[in-house]
Write a protein that holds these residues in place. Structure first.
Motif, PDB file in Angstrom:
ATOM      1  N   SER A  72     107.172 -44.883  71.960  1.00 46.30           N
ATOM      2  CA  SER A  72     107.464 -44.322  70.645  1.00 46.30           C
ATOM      3  C   SER A  72     108.744 -44.859  70.016  1.00 46.30           C
ATOM      4  O   SER A  72     108.894 -44.795  68.787  1.00 46.30           O
ATOM      5  N   LYS A 115     100.477 -41.344  61.329  1.00 48.30           N
ATOM      6  CA  LYS A 115      99.933 -42.437  62.144  1.00 48.30           C
ATOM      7  C   LYS A 115      99.626 -42.018  63.582  1.00 48.30           C
ATOM      8  O   LYS A 115      98.659 -42.487  64.171  1.00 48.30           O
ATOM      9  N   TYR A 116     100.473 -41.144  64.158  1.00 44.87           N
ATOM     10  CA  TYR A 116     100.449 -40.982  65.610  1.00 44.87           C
ATOM     11  C   TYR A 116     100.124 -39.583  66.125  1.00 44.87           C
ATOM     12  O   TYR A 116     100.002 -39.400  67.332  1.00 44.87           O
ATOM     13  N   ASP A 117      99.999 -38.598  65.244  1.00 44.72           N
ATOM     14  CA  ASP A 117      99.650 -37.259  65.729  1.00 44.72           C
ATOM     15  C   ASP A 117      98.229 -37.223  66.281  1.00 44.72           C
ATOM     16  O   ASP A 117      97.449 -38.163  66.121  1.00 44.72           O
ATOM     17  N   ASN A 118      97.912 -36.123  66.935  1.00 41.62           N
ATOM     18  CA  ASN A 118      96.571 -35.882  67.489  1.00 41.62           C
ATOM     19  C   ASN A 118      96.199 -36.885  68.573  1.00 41.62           C
ATOM     20  O   ASN A 118      95.061 -37.368  68.642  1.00 41.62           O
ATOM     21  N   GLY A 119      97.195 -37.198  69.433  1.00 42.56           N
ATOM     22  CA  GLY A 119      96.912 -38.023  70.597  1.00 42.56           C
ATOM     23  C   GLY A 119      96.878 -39.509  70.357  1.00 42.56           C
ATOM     24  O   GLY A 119      96.440 -40.262  71.237  1.00 42.56           O
ATOM     25  N   ARG A 120      97.347 -39.951  69.201  1.00 40.71           N
ATOM     26  CA  ARG A 120      97.289 -41.390  68.897  1.00 40.71           C
ATOM     27  C   ARG A 120      98.558 -42.147  69.286  1.00 40.71           C
ATOM     28  O   ARG A 120      98.612 -43.365  69.142  1.00 40.71           O
ATOM     29  N   LEU A 121      99.570 -41.449  69.773  1.00 38.15           N
ATOM     30  CA  LEU A 121     100.802 -42.111  70.191  1.00 38.15           C
ATOM     31  C   LEU A 121     100.566 -42.841  71.508  1.00 38.15           C
ATOM     32  O   LEU A 121     100.119 -42.240  72.481  1.00 38.15           O
ATOM     33  N   PRO A 122     100.824 -44.147  71.567  1.00 39.25           N
ATOM     34  CA  PRO A 122     100.509 -44.905  72.787  1.00 39.25           C
ATOM     35  C   PRO A 122     101.380 -44.509  73.968  1.00 39.25           C
ATOM     36  O   PRO A 122     102.593 -44.329  73.836  1.00 39.25           O
ATOM     37  N   GLN A 124     103.242 -33.295  71.170  1.00 39.73           N
ATOM     38  CA  GLN A 124     102.877 -34.650  71.574  1.00 39.73           C
ATOM     39  C   GLN A 124     102.383 -34.685  73.020  1.00 39.73           C
ATOM     40  O   GLN A 124     101.416 -35.395  73.337  1.00 39.73           O
ATOM     41  N   ASP A 171      98.878 -33.087  73.007  1.00 38.99           N
ATOM     42  CA  ASP A 171      97.870 -33.973  72.412  1.00 38.99           C
ATOM     43  C   ASP A 171      97.496 -35.123  73.342  1.00 38.99           C
ATOM     44  O   ASP A 171      96.376 -35.626  73.297  1.00 38.99           O
TER      45      ASP A 171
END
Length: 217
Positions: free
Chosen positions: A15, A78-85, A118, A121
């Motif tokens: 992140s 861009k990154y909420d709901n489990g989309r953060l790598p 985070q 998610d």
């Protein structure tokens, strides 16, 4: 009781680069330069300290709060709901710690509510006994307060606690707390100070498994 405390940004999630890229978009949009200078100083500190670093660098008339809100909105879109790598090896290390009976916590300079969302998610909430966010302590890293609070919450003796960190301020804080810092560099390479203060510098989270296995023998 054996315990491992994790930083979140740059350790569990990839992140720091995501946030930097978002700020870079804002910088290009509004025309302020040399973003990397204040940004690198902000890695591992809480929101209040980040604000001060930006204002000290750009001046008190810099509209930090407006830019920060815009960057935050873009980041979460861009990154909420489990989309953060995730960083490589997260699940492997957490499964190992759970199997070996370690207590685990997150001690992040990010606000507690954001950390919890985070982690939830990403499907990681079940792995952690405790979450401590930067809004729960008065002093940010490099002061040791957040790690001390986490260790107390876990019921662990400070000298028996490992801290997994990527930032200079995080390693300094863990060292001040009398814990065993494990540095996994992310955006900042390990310098001489970090190699002196860290118990070990490793390339990735998977390497922590082997290192802890050797430590416990």
């Amino acid at each position: 009781m054996k315990a491992v405390i994790f930083d979140m940004d740059g350790v569990i999630f990839d992140s720091e680069r995501a946030v930097f890229n978002g700020w870079k978009e804002i910088a290009e949009k509004y025309g302020f330069k040399d973003l990397e200078i204040p940004y690198m100083k902000c890695i591992g500190v809480n929101a209040a300290s980040t604000r001060k670093i930006f204002l000290d660098f750009y001046g008190n008339d810099f509209p930090y709060d407006d830019y920060c809100r815009e960057q935050s909105a873009n980041y979460h879109a861009k990154y909420d709901n489990g989309r953060l790598p995730l960083k490589p090896g997260v699940f492997e290390l957490l499964d190992y710690l759970k199997k070996e009976g370690y207590c685990t916590a997150i001690a992040s300079s990010t606000r507690t509510a954001v950390v919890e969302n985070q982690i939830r998610d990403a499907g990681l909430l079940k792995y952690f006994n405790l979450i401590v966010g930067g809004d729960q302590v008065a002093k940010s890293k490099p002061e040791p307060d957040i790690f001390l609070k986490a260790a107390e919450g876990l019921g662990s003796d400070f000298s028996d606690v490992y801290v997994v960190e990527d930032s200079y301020n995080g390693i300094r804080a863990a060292f001040k707390a009398g814990m065993k810092p494990i540095m996994i560099p992310d955006m900042l390479p390990a310098d001489d100070e970090m190699r002196e203060k860290a118990a070990v510098v490793l390339d990735n989270l998977k390497a922590v498994i082997d290192w802890l296995g050797q430590e416990s023998r």
